[in-house]
Design a protein around this motif. Structure first.
Motif, mmCIF file in Angstrom:
data_model
loop_
_atom_site.group_PDB
_atom_site.id
_atom_site.type_symbol
_atom_site.label_atom_id
_atom_site.label_comp_id
_atom_site.label_asym_id
_atom_site.label_seq_id
_atom_site.Cartn_x
_atom_site.Cartn_y
_atom_site.Cartn_z
ATOM 1 N N LYS A 225 39.377 17.247 58.494
ATOM 2 C CA LYS A 225 39.844 16.699 57.219
ATOM 3 C C LYS A 225 41.336 16.373 57.284
ATOM 4 N N LYS A 226 42.119 17.285 57.875
ATOM 5 C CA LYS A 226 43.562 17.075 57.975
ATOM 6 C C LYS A 226 43.892 15.841 58.816
ATOM 7 N N LEU B 182 43.235 12.801 56.616
ATOM 8 C CA LEU B 182 44.236 12.674 55.564
ATOM 9 C C LEU B 182 45.575 12.220 56.140
ATOM 10 N N ARG C 133 47.549 8.669 55.356
ATOM 11 C CA ARG C 133 48.918 8.674 54.820
ATOM 12 C C ARG C 133 49.865 7.851 55.706
#
Length: 229
Positions: A216-217, A220, A224
């Protein structure tokens, strides 16, 4: 052409939507925000999102929200006229509980004007000056509002910088990397950490959670950093 007639012709409203008249205060707020946003010739995504978020704060029904979006379009296609501020003041003067609304509006006018810039341009300065004059606002309080916006903007920029540093760290990239470097690294990491590559059923719960969190990181962080190119 009158506003109601103009919007009727554009298909925003029909003859049976008289209840939208009660949105008067919100109408002029949205128009003023739009005038400030388009002052440099176009409305950026940040400015548009700010106005959309502002519309949603009124907690109105679908018909009323449609009316407010019509005010956004009105502001896009018409030139600023300080009569909008005069009408806004008349509308606010009728409210029983104003709750310092005039300074809250000033805050939002300044905020949207500085979303993509460090200083007010002449067009924005004229709108804000007219607002302060017509509402007869206290000069010292206006300075405090302006300083509050600047302070919050600087805090936001600092948080963004920290956020970006963390994203580079998660992906193991240098800050000077190219967009192509970012895409290659993302493809490698998502392939390496994708849960489908592992036997999830035989994996200890804590290991499974760490894998899912890392995956998930990575996504994300990629989303970004992709915005910066």
């Amino acid at each position: 052409m009158a506003l109601m007639e103009d919007l009727l012709l554009k298909g925003y409203i029909d003859e049976h939507m008289d209840e939208m008249v009660k949105c008067a205060t919100a109408d002029y707020l949205i128009r003023l925000l739009t005038y400030c946003a388009k002052s440099d010739g176009y409305i950026s995504n940040k400015e548009r999102n700010f106005i959309i978020d502002y519309i949603e704060t009124f907690d109105m029904n679908d018909s009323e929200e449609t009316w407010l979006f019509a005010q956004y379009d009105y502001g896009r296609f018409h030139e600023y006229d300080k009569e909008n501020i005069v009408l806004l003041k008349r509308s606010i003067d009728k409210l029983l509980d104003k709750k310092n609304l005039d300074y809250k509006i000033l805050y939002n006018l300044i905020y949207i004007s500085l979303i993509d810039s460090e200083n007010l341009n002449d067009y924005q300065a004229q709108i804000i000056s007219d607002f302060i004059t017509i509402f007869k606002l206290n000069a010292n309080k206006c300075d405090m509002v302006y300083e509050k916006v600047i302070k919050e903007k600087n805090k936001y920029k600092k948080n963004i910088a920290t956020d970006l540093d963390k994203c580079y760290e998660i992906l193991g990239l240098d800050k000077n990397c190219s967009e192509n470097d970012l895409k290659k690294r993302y493809a490698y990491l998502t392939k390496s950490y994708h849960p489908d590559n592992y036997n999830i059923d035989e994996m200890p719960p804590e290991v499974k959670k760490d894998l899912e969190d890392t995956y998930k990181k990575i996504n994300l962080a990629y989303d970004r950093l992709k915005e910066t190119f």
